[in-house]
Motif scaffolding. Structure first.
Motif, PDB file in Angstrom:
ATOM      1  N   PRO A 144       0.846  -1.316   0.099  1.00 28.05           N
ATOM      2  CA  PRO A 144      -0.075   0.005   0.004  1.00 28.05           C
ATOM      3  C   PRO A 144       0.882   1.108  -0.038  1.00 28.05           C
ATOM      4  CG  PRO A 144      -0.263  -1.128   2.084  1.00 28.05           C
ATOM      5  CD  PRO A 144       0.530  -2.215   1.263  1.00 28.05           C
ATOM      6  N   LEU A 145       1.924   1.195   0.616  1.00 31.97           N
ATOM      7  CA  LEU A 145       2.910   2.337   0.610  1.00 31.97           C
ATOM      8  C   LEU A 145       3.464   2.696  -0.840  1.00 31.97           C
ATOM      9  CD1 LEU A 145       4.893   1.619   4.034  1.00 31.97           C
ATOM     10  CD2 LEU A 145       3.092   3.217   3.440  1.00 31.97           C
ATOM     11  N   THR A 146       3.674   1.724  -1.401  1.00 35.07           N
ATOM     12  CA  THR A 146       4.233   1.926  -2.754  1.00 35.07           C
ATOM     13  C   THR A 146       3.255   2.532  -3.972  1.00 35.07           C
ATOM     14  OG1 THR A 146       5.960   0.220  -2.642  1.00 35.07           O
ATOM     15  CG2 THR A 146       5.473   0.937  -4.688  1.00 35.07           C
ATOM     16  N   ARG A 147       2.018   2.012  -3.604  1.00 37.03           N
ATOM     17  CA  ARG A 147       0.852   2.314  -4.163  1.00 37.03           C
ATOM     18  C   ARG A 147       0.443   3.739  -4.138  1.00 37.03           C
ATOM     19  NH1 ARG A 147      -2.750  -1.030  -7.144  1.00 37.03           N
ATOM     20  NH2 ARG A 147      -4.308   0.398  -6.534  1.00 37.03           N
ATOM     21  N   LEU A 148       0.547   4.269  -2.977  1.00 40.95           N
ATOM     22  CA  LEU A 148       0.296   5.546  -2.582  1.00 40.95           C
ATOM     23  C   LEU A 148       1.344   6.661  -3.193  1.00 40.95           C
ATOM     24  CD1 LEU A 148      -1.132   7.592  -0.761  1.00 40.95           C
ATOM     25  CD2 LEU A 148       0.428   7.208   1.162  1.00 40.95           C
ATOM     26  N   VAL A 149       2.498   6.147  -3.139  1.00 42.00           N
ATOM     27  CA  VAL A 149       3.573   6.957  -3.466  1.00 42.00           C
ATOM     28  C   VAL A 149       3.306   7.290  -5.172  1.00 42.00           C
ATOM     29  CG1 VAL A 149       6.007   7.037  -4.200  1.00 42.00           C
ATOM     30  CG2 VAL A 149       5.448   6.584  -1.756  1.00 42.00           C
ATOM     31  N   LEU A 150       3.284   5.946  -5.768  1.00 48.48           N
ATOM     32  CA  LEU A 150       2.821   6.023  -7.316  1.00 48.48           C
ATOM     33  C   LEU A 150       1.559   6.845  -7.630  1.00 48.48           C
ATOM     34  CD1 LEU A 150       3.478   2.407  -8.285  1.00 48.48           C
ATOM     35  CD2 LEU A 150       4.885   4.641  -9.013  1.00 48.48           C
ATOM     36  N   ARG A 151       0.633   6.777  -6.815  1.00 43.51           N
ATOM     37  CA  ARG A 151      -0.809   7.591  -6.830  1.00 43.51           C
ATOM     38  C   ARG A 151      -0.525   9.034  -6.841  1.00 43.51           C
ATOM     39  NH1 ARG A 151      -4.455   4.934  -4.100  1.00 43.51           N
ATOM     40  NH2 ARG A 151      -4.799   3.660  -5.999  1.00 43.51           N
ATOM     41  N   VAL A 152       0.402   9.587  -5.711  1.00 46.69           N
ATOM     42  CA  VAL A 152       0.587  10.815  -5.582  1.00 46.69           C
ATOM     43  C   VAL A 152       1.544  11.454  -6.664  1.00 46.69           C
ATOM     44  CG1 VAL A 152       2.062  12.344  -4.088  1.00 46.69           C
ATOM     45  CG2 VAL A 152       0.539  10.866  -3.079  1.00 46.69           C
ATOM     46  N   ALA A 153       2.574  10.749  -7.221  1.00 47.79           N
ATOM     47  CA  ALA A 153       3.358  11.077  -8.179  1.00 47.79           C
ATOM     48  C   ALA A 153       2.670  11.205  -9.584  1.00 47.79           C
ATOM     49  CB  ALA A 153       4.535  10.137  -8.345  1.00 47.79           C
ATOM     50  N   GLY A 154       1.709  10.121  -9.839  1.00 47.17           N
ATOM     51  CA  GLY A 154       0.841  10.285 -11.018  1.00 47.17           C
ATOM     52  C   GLY A 154      -0.184  11.204 -11.092  1.00 47.17           C
ATOM     53  N   GLY A 155      -0.474  11.736 -10.032  1.00 45.93           N
ATOM     54  CA  GLY A 155      -1.753  12.491 -10.084  1.00 45.93           C
ATOM     55  C   GLY A 155      -1.333  14.016 -10.820  1.00 45.93           C
ATOM     56  N   ARG A 156      -0.129  14.545 -10.829  1.00 44.71           N
ATOM     57  CA  ARG A 156       0.028  15.540 -11.680  1.00 44.71           C
ATOM     58  C   ARG A 156       0.281  15.241 -13.043  1.00 44.71           C
ATOM     59  NH1 ARG A 156       5.830  18.504 -10.784  1.00 44.71           N
ATOM     60  NH2 ARG A 156       5.297  17.270  -8.622  1.00 44.71           N
ATOM     61  N   ASP A 157       0.769  14.147 -13.275  1.00 44.04           N
ATOM     62  CA  ASP A 157       1.067  13.338 -14.518  1.00 44.04           C
ATOM     63  C   ASP A 157      -0.596  13.212 -15.446  1.00 44.04           C
ATOM     64  OD1 ASP A 157       3.718  13.602 -14.628  1.00 44.04           O
ATOM     65  OD2 ASP A 157       4.001  11.333 -13.840  1.00 44.04           O
ATOM     66  N   ARG A 158      -1.270  12.594 -14.611  1.00 44.81           N
ATOM     67  CA  ARG A 158      -2.839  12.511 -15.004  1.00 44.81           C
ATOM     68  C   ARG A 158      -3.523  13.863 -15.563  1.00 44.81           C
ATOM     69  NH1 ARG A 158      -2.647   8.488 -11.206  1.00 44.81           N
ATOM     70  NH2 ARG A 158      -3.767   9.780  -9.635  1.00 44.81           N
ATOM     71  N   ALA A 159      -3.055  14.956 -14.648  1.00 47.34           N
ATOM     72  CA  ALA A 159      -3.912  16.164 -14.833  1.00 47.34           C
ATOM     73  C   ALA A 159      -3.171  16.608 -16.354  1.00 47.34           C
ATOM     74  CB  ALA A 159      -3.431  16.996 -13.910  1.00 47.34           C
ATOM     75  N   ARG A 160      -1.736  16.465 -16.188  1.00 50.93           N
ATOM     76  CA  ARG A 160      -0.939  17.039 -17.520  1.00 50.93           C
ATOM     77  C   ARG A 160      -1.350  16.397 -18.790  1.00 50.93           C
ATOM     78  NH1 ARG A 160       4.918  16.396 -16.434  1.00 50.93           N
ATOM     79  NH2 ARG A 160       4.211  17.522 -14.468  1.00 50.93           N
ATOM     80  N   ALA A 161      -1.409  14.778 -18.818  1.00 46.15           N
ATOM     81  CA  ALA A 161      -1.994  14.170 -19.778  1.00 46.15           C
ATOM     82  C   ALA A 161      -3.442  14.491 -20.280  1.00 46.15           C
ATOM     83  CB  ALA A 161      -2.061  12.471 -19.614  1.00 46.15           C
ATOM     84  N   ALA A 162      -4.333  14.737 -19.300  1.00 48.86           N
ATOM     85  CA  ALA A 162      -5.601  15.113 -19.704  1.00 48.86           C
ATOM     86  C   ALA A 162      -5.706  16.260 -20.558  1.00 48.86           C
ATOM     87  CB  ALA A 162      -6.646  15.123 -18.567  1.00 48.86           C
ATOM     88  N   HIS A 163      -4.834  17.373 -20.047  1.00 53.69           N
ATOM     89  CA  HIS A 163      -4.777  18.504 -20.616  1.00 53.69           C
ATOM     90  C   HIS A 163      -3.894  18.659 -22.111  1.00 53.69           C
ATOM     91  CE1 HIS A 163      -3.794  22.501 -21.810  1.00 53.69           C
ATOM     92  NE2 HIS A 163      -3.666  23.201 -20.618  1.00 53.69           N
ATOM     93  N   ALA A 164      -3.035  17.735 -22.217  1.00 57.75           N
ATOM     94  CA  ALA A 164      -2.494  17.499 -23.546  1.00 57.75           C
ATOM     95  C   ALA A 164      -3.539  16.667 -24.408  1.00 57.75           C
ATOM     96  CB  ALA A 164      -1.277  16.678 -23.348  1.00 57.75           C
ATOM     97  N   GLU A 165      -4.263  15.750 -23.873  1.00 57.36           N
ATOM     98  CA  GLU A 165      -5.147  14.855 -24.703  1.00 57.36           C
ATOM     99  C   GLU A 165      -6.153  15.815 -25.303  1.00 57.36           C
ATOM    100  OE1 GLU A 165      -7.745  11.466 -23.719  1.00 57.36           O
ATOM    101  OE2 GLU A 165      -5.577  10.941 -23.254  1.00 57.36           O
TER     102      GLU A 165
END
Length: 162
Positions: free
Chosen positions: A25-46
């Motif tokens: 769960p700790l690794t999933r949390l770190v990946l989710r936090v790190a990916g939040g900005r990437d998902r927002a950036r990807a949605a904007h680029a899309e």
């Protein structure tokens, strides 16, 4: 003397299991936090790409009859996404095994297991990392989070084992 070795081995196995399960769960949390900005950036680029495709399609429709011809959107092949099938699959099981081996090895006083695990994991992921620029970043973040948990629990286990 044989009894001490068995107890040490069982303790190291327990440390490995704790690291594997606690790190999940700790690794999933770190990946989710790190990916939040990437998902927002990807949605904007899309959205930008979709808008550019629509503008290009309108221009083509005005200049040339497009019946039977592929649209601009059909001609663009998207880059592989980290969440695509076949890209960074098996991460859950790899992470569980990785943390278990690393923490157990450290608890047994064999830190060289860390080098073996990192080498196997890195070499096994090369084809996927070459397919997606985002996969490399996610791989590094996940690996560091996972190995950090395994190292911390392994050191605690080593102190307890002796």
């Amino acid at each position: 003397m044989m009894g001490g070795d068995v107890v040490t081995t069982i303790a190291a196995l327990g440390v490995g299991i704790v690291a594997a399960l606690l790190g999940w769960p700790l690794t999933r949390l770190v990946l989710r936090v790190a990916g939040g900005r990437d998902r927002a950036r990807a949605a904007h680029a899309e959205a930008d790409v979709a808008e550019d495709c629509a503008v290009a399609e309108e221009a083509v429709a005005e200049d040339v009859e497009t019946v039977g011809r592929p649209t601009v959107a059909d001609e663009v092949e998207p880059a592989a996404d980290v969440d695509d099938d076949g890209l960074l699959r098996g991460g859950l099981w790899i992470g569980l095994l990785e943390r278990g081996f690393v923490a157990g090895g450290i608890a047994l006083g064999e830190p060289s297991i860390l080098a073996v695990v990192v080498a196997i994991k890195g070499l096994g992921r090369v084809p996927e990392l070459l397919r997606s620029p985002t996969a490399g970043e996610r791989f590094i973040i996940g690996s560091l989070a996972s190995l950090g948990v395994a190292l911390a629990i392994g050191v605690i286990g080593r102190a307890l084992v002796g």
